[in-house]
Design an enzyme around this catalytic site. Structure first.
Site, PDB file in Angstrom:
ATOM      1  N   HIS A   1       0.836  -1.205   0.000  1.00  0.00           N
ATOM      2  CA  HIS A   1       0.000   0.000   0.000  1.00  0.00           C
ATOM      3  C   HIS A   1       0.875   1.261   0.000  1.00  0.00           C
ATOM      4  O   HIS A   1       0.533   2.269   0.622  1.00  0.00           O
ATOM      5  CB  HIS A   1      -0.945  -0.004   1.216  1.00  0.00           C
ATOM      6  CG  HIS A   1      -2.354   0.397   0.869  1.00  0.00           C
ATOM      7  ND1 HIS A   1      -3.345  -0.484   0.566  1.00  0.00           N
ATOM      8  CD2 HIS A   1      -2.928   1.619   0.773  1.00  0.00           C
ATOM      9  CE1 HIS A   1      -4.463   0.151   0.306  1.00  0.00           C
ATOM     10  NE2 HIS A   1      -4.237   1.438   0.416  1.00  0.00           N
TER      11      HIS A   1
ATOM     12  N   ARG B   1       1.821   2.566   3.349  1.00  0.00           N
ATOM     13  CA  ARG B   1       0.793   3.277   4.114  1.00  0.00           C
ATOM     14  C   ARG B   1       0.011   2.367   5.060  1.00  0.00           C
ATOM     15  O   ARG B   1      -0.832   2.853   5.808  1.00  0.00           O
ATOM     16  CB  ARG B   1      -0.187   3.946   3.136  1.00  0.00           C
ATOM     17  CG  ARG B   1       0.443   5.062   2.324  1.00  0.00           C
ATOM     18  CD  ARG B   1      -0.345   5.362   1.063  1.00  0.00           C
ATOM     19  NE  ARG B   1      -1.690   5.869   1.296  1.00  0.00           N
ATOM     20  CZ  ARG B   1      -2.002   7.149   1.413  1.00  0.00           C
ATOM     21  NH1 ARG B   1      -1.066   8.059   1.351  1.00  0.00           N
ATOM     22  NH2 ARG B   1      -3.242   7.523   1.599  1.00  0.00           N
TER      23      ARG B   1
ATOM     24  N   ASP C   1       3.393  -3.170  -7.125  1.00  0.00           N
ATOM     25  CA  ASP C   1       3.535  -1.708  -7.093  1.00  0.00           C
ATOM     26  C   ASP C   1       4.376  -1.278  -5.911  1.00  0.00           C
ATOM     27  O   ASP C   1       4.724  -2.078  -5.035  1.00  0.00           O
ATOM     28  CB  ASP C   1       2.166  -1.001  -7.122  1.00  0.00           C
ATOM     29  CG  ASP C   1       1.392  -1.089  -5.797  1.00  0.00           C
ATOM     30  OD1 ASP C   1       1.971  -1.422  -4.744  1.00  0.00           O
ATOM     31  OD2 ASP C   1       0.181  -0.800  -5.839  1.00  0.00           O
TER      32      ASP C   1
ATOM     33  N   ARG D   1       8.947   4.506 -10.667  1.00  0.00           N
ATOM     34  CA  ARG D   1       8.986   5.910 -11.084  1.00  0.00           C
ATOM     35  C   ARG D   1       9.590   6.132 -12.463  1.00  0.00           C
ATOM     36  O   ARG D   1       9.586   7.264 -12.961  1.00  0.00           O
ATOM     37  CB  ARG D   1       9.790   6.737 -10.056  1.00  0.00           C
ATOM     38  CG  ARG D   1       9.204   6.709  -8.642  1.00  0.00           C
ATOM     39  CD  ARG D   1       7.850   7.404  -8.575  1.00  0.00           C
ATOM     40  NE  ARG D   1       7.260   7.328  -7.262  1.00  0.00           N
ATOM     41  CZ  ARG D   1       6.330   6.429  -6.902  1.00  0.00           C
ATOM     42  NH1 ARG D   1       5.908   5.518  -7.768  1.00  0.00           N
ATOM     43  NH2 ARG D   1       5.818   6.441  -5.695  1.00  0.00           N
TER      44      ARG D   1
ATOM     45  N   ARG E   1       1.368   7.282  -7.120  1.00  0.00           N
ATOM     46  CA  ARG E   1       1.528   8.717  -6.853  1.00  0.00           C
ATOM     47  C   ARG E   1       1.930   9.528  -8.074  1.00  0.00           C
ATOM     48  O   ARG E   1       1.426  10.655  -8.240  1.00  0.00           O
ATOM     49  CB  ARG E   1       2.451   8.914  -5.643  1.00  0.00           C
ATOM     50  CG  ARG E   1       1.688   8.672  -4.341  1.00  0.00           C
ATOM     51  CD  ARG E   1       2.544   8.358  -3.155  1.00  0.00           C
ATOM     52  NE  ARG E   1       3.028   6.976  -3.202  1.00  0.00           N
ATOM     53  CZ  ARG E   1       3.521   6.334  -2.146  1.00  0.00           C
ATOM     54  NH1 ARG E   1       3.595   6.925  -0.980  1.00  0.00           N
ATOM     55  NH2 ARG E   1       3.931   5.077  -2.261  1.00  0.00           N
TER      56      ARG E   1
HETATM   57  C1  LIG Z   1      -3.537   8.970  -1.636  1.00  0.00           C
HETATM   58  C2  LIG Z   1      -3.560   7.494  -1.879  1.00  0.00           C
HETATM   59  C3  LIG Z   1      -4.779   6.832  -1.890  1.00  0.00           C
HETATM   60  C4  LIG Z   1      -4.815   5.443  -2.115  1.00  0.00           C
HETATM   61  N1  LIG Z   1      -6.033   4.827  -2.188  1.00  0.00           N
HETATM   62  C5  LIG Z   1      -6.071   3.491  -2.445  1.00  0.00           C
HETATM   63  C6  LIG Z   1      -7.329   2.818  -2.581  1.00  0.00           C
HETATM   64  O1  LIG Z   1      -8.412   3.405  -2.451  1.00  0.00           O
HETATM   65  N2  LIG Z   1      -7.300   1.475  -2.839  1.00  0.00           N
HETATM   66  C7  LIG Z   1      -6.118   0.784  -2.993  1.00  0.00           C
HETATM   67  O2  LIG Z   1      -6.144  -0.418  -3.246  1.00  0.00           O
HETATM   68  N3  LIG Z   1      -4.916   1.409  -2.874  1.00  0.00           N
HETATM   69  C8  LIG Z   1      -4.864   2.726  -2.610  1.00  0.00           C
HETATM   70  N4  LIG Z   1      -3.637   3.340  -2.519  1.00  0.00           N
HETATM   71  C9  LIG Z   1      -2.384   2.556  -2.688  1.00  0.00           C
HETATM   72  C10 LIG Z   1      -1.913   2.543  -4.156  1.00  0.00           C
HETATM   73  O3  LIG Z   1      -2.803   1.806  -4.975  1.00  0.00           O
HETATM   74  C11 LIG Z   1      -0.520   1.921  -4.308  1.00  0.00           C
HETATM   75  O4  LIG Z   1      -0.549   0.606  -3.792  1.00  0.00           O
HETATM   76  C12 LIG Z   1       0.601   2.694  -3.615  1.00  0.00           C
HETATM   77  O5  LIG Z   1       0.406   4.087  -3.740  1.00  0.00           O
HETATM   78  C13 LIG Z   1       2.012   2.293  -4.127  1.00  0.00           C
HETATM   79  O6  LIG Z   1       2.271   2.758  -5.405  1.00  0.00           O
HETATM   80  P1  LIG Z   1       3.128   4.129  -5.692  1.00  0.00           P
HETATM   81  O7  LIG Z   1       4.401   4.037  -4.891  1.00  0.00           O
HETATM   82  O8  LIG Z   1       3.387   4.106  -7.179  1.00  0.00           O
HETATM   83  O9  LIG Z   1       2.267   5.281  -5.263  1.00  0.00           O
HETATM   84  C14 LIG Z   1      -3.600   4.718  -2.296  1.00  0.00           C
HETATM   85  C15 LIG Z   1      -2.384   5.410  -2.278  1.00  0.00           C
HETATM   86  C16 LIG Z   1      -2.341   6.778  -2.078  1.00  0.00           C
HETATM   87  C17 LIG Z   1      -1.002   7.474  -2.108  1.00  0.00           C
END
Ligand SMILES: Cc1cc2nc3c(=O)[nH]c(=O)nc-3n(C[C@H](O)[C@H](O)[C@H](O)COP(=O)(O)O)c2cc1C
Length: 285
Positions: A182, A185, A213, A217, A237
């Site tokens: 996530h 997060r 994921d 980048r 992001r």
């Molecule tokens: C602001 C925000 C909201 C997100 N909301 C969801 C969501 O509703 N459902 C979900 O499966 N993942 C959610 N994610 C996680 C993303 O799908 C993803 O797993 C995570 O951001 C890692 O990818 P990245 O490093 O490219 O951002 C959210 C991430 C962010 C930053």
């Protein structure tokens, strides 16, 4: 992690395309589920404006996006409405709510014509859902099996970080998993997704769709994840920045940039196709 530079070969026009649930994508990069503009982005774009850029921008680039879920009803509903508007090119991801609530949302995804549907199981501890009176929690393998059996859509389990849970998801009938924490997060002190991907790939590669994921980048990052075993990656992001900066056009430009970088990297390491990326592309001391 580094890649082996190899240029004594005939790979000058690598094939970036992949197939996902019967649909050909122009590149092995999809939009991650990112949602909740009021809670996460101060409401500077409406949910519709953001999700439209996210999903339509992906469609313009020849790929597709996952959409999210949250305590506000508009979050899941907007994702579905936009997916419907673009002819089903999207995968709505449902929070691990009660089985009754998940079932209802899967039915809505079927109605909207979505390509597949998913559950972000790693949101099992999400405080804002609990505070909003919409509790989330872990799913038992038996519940997951029941959900997979009850839908005609391929079901994707997002938030897998160990080989044993990847196998559990497969055995329960999942059509795909997303190796994801996530974006860091959900739980502090988990490993990075690139670290756990090889062992998960050894357990389930070829049995189901293997997505990953977390911090992707650049095109070189995409290639590293493919070499580590992913069939395709999600980008989260950066899509937010592109959508806020340039709407549909900005998101499509992001995918075009990633595709160009990926293509050049594939030429420079001699990888003929996104489907053919192998661990040997990675430098070992
Ligand atoms: C602001 C925000 C909201 C997100 N909301 C969801 C969501 O509703 N459902 C979900 O499966 N993942 C959610 N994610 C996680 C993303 O799908 C993803 O797993 C995570 O951001 C890692 O990818 P990245 O490093 O490219 O951002 C959210 C991430 C962010 C930053």
């Amino acid at each position: 992690m580094q890649l082996n530079l190899r240029t004594l070969h005939a790979v000058s026009d690598p094939d970036l395309s992949i197939d996902i649930f019967g649909r050909r994508l122009a590149l092995p990069v999809l939009g991650a589920a990112v949602a909740g503009t009021k809670v996460n982005f101060g409401g500077r774009l409406s949910e519709w404006e953001f999700v439209w850029a996210q999903v339509k921008g992906a469609a313009v680039a020849g790929t597709l996006a996952l959409t999210g879920d949250g305590p506000l009803a508009e979050v899941y509903a907007t994702g579905l409405a936009v997916i419907k508007e673009v002819g089903g090119a999207g995968i709505p991801i449902i929070k691990p709510r009660s089985l009754k609530e998940i079932r209802a949302r899967i039915a809505q995804a079927e109605e909207a014509g979505a390509l597949a549907v998913g559950i972000d199981v790693d949101a099992a501890g999400l405080v804002n859902m609990r505070l909003a009176g919409q509790p989330v929690g872990p799913l038992t393998p038996a519940s997951l099996q029941e959900l997979c059996a009850a839908t005609r859509l391929p079901l994707v389990v997002k938030g897998i970080m160990t080989p044993d849970e990847a196998l559990l998801a497969y055995e329960a009938g999942a059509a795909g998993i997303v190796v994801s924490n996530h974006g860091g997060r959900a739980l502090d002190h988990t490993p990075g997704t690139a670290e756990v991907l090889p062992a998960i790939a050894r357990a389930v590669k070829g049995k189901l769709l293997l997505l990953a994921d977390g911090g992707v980048r650049s095109g070189v990052d995409v290639l590293k994840f493919l070499a580590l075993g992913a069939d395709a990656v999600l980008v989260g992001r950066p899509v937010v920045w592109a959508a806020f900066g340039g709407g549909v056009e900005g998101v499509a430009a992001l995918y075009a940039k990633l595709a160009e970088e990926l293509k050049v990297a594939m030429i420079l390491i001699g990888c003929p196709s996104a489907r053919g990326a192998r661990p040997e592309l990675i430098y070992q001391d």
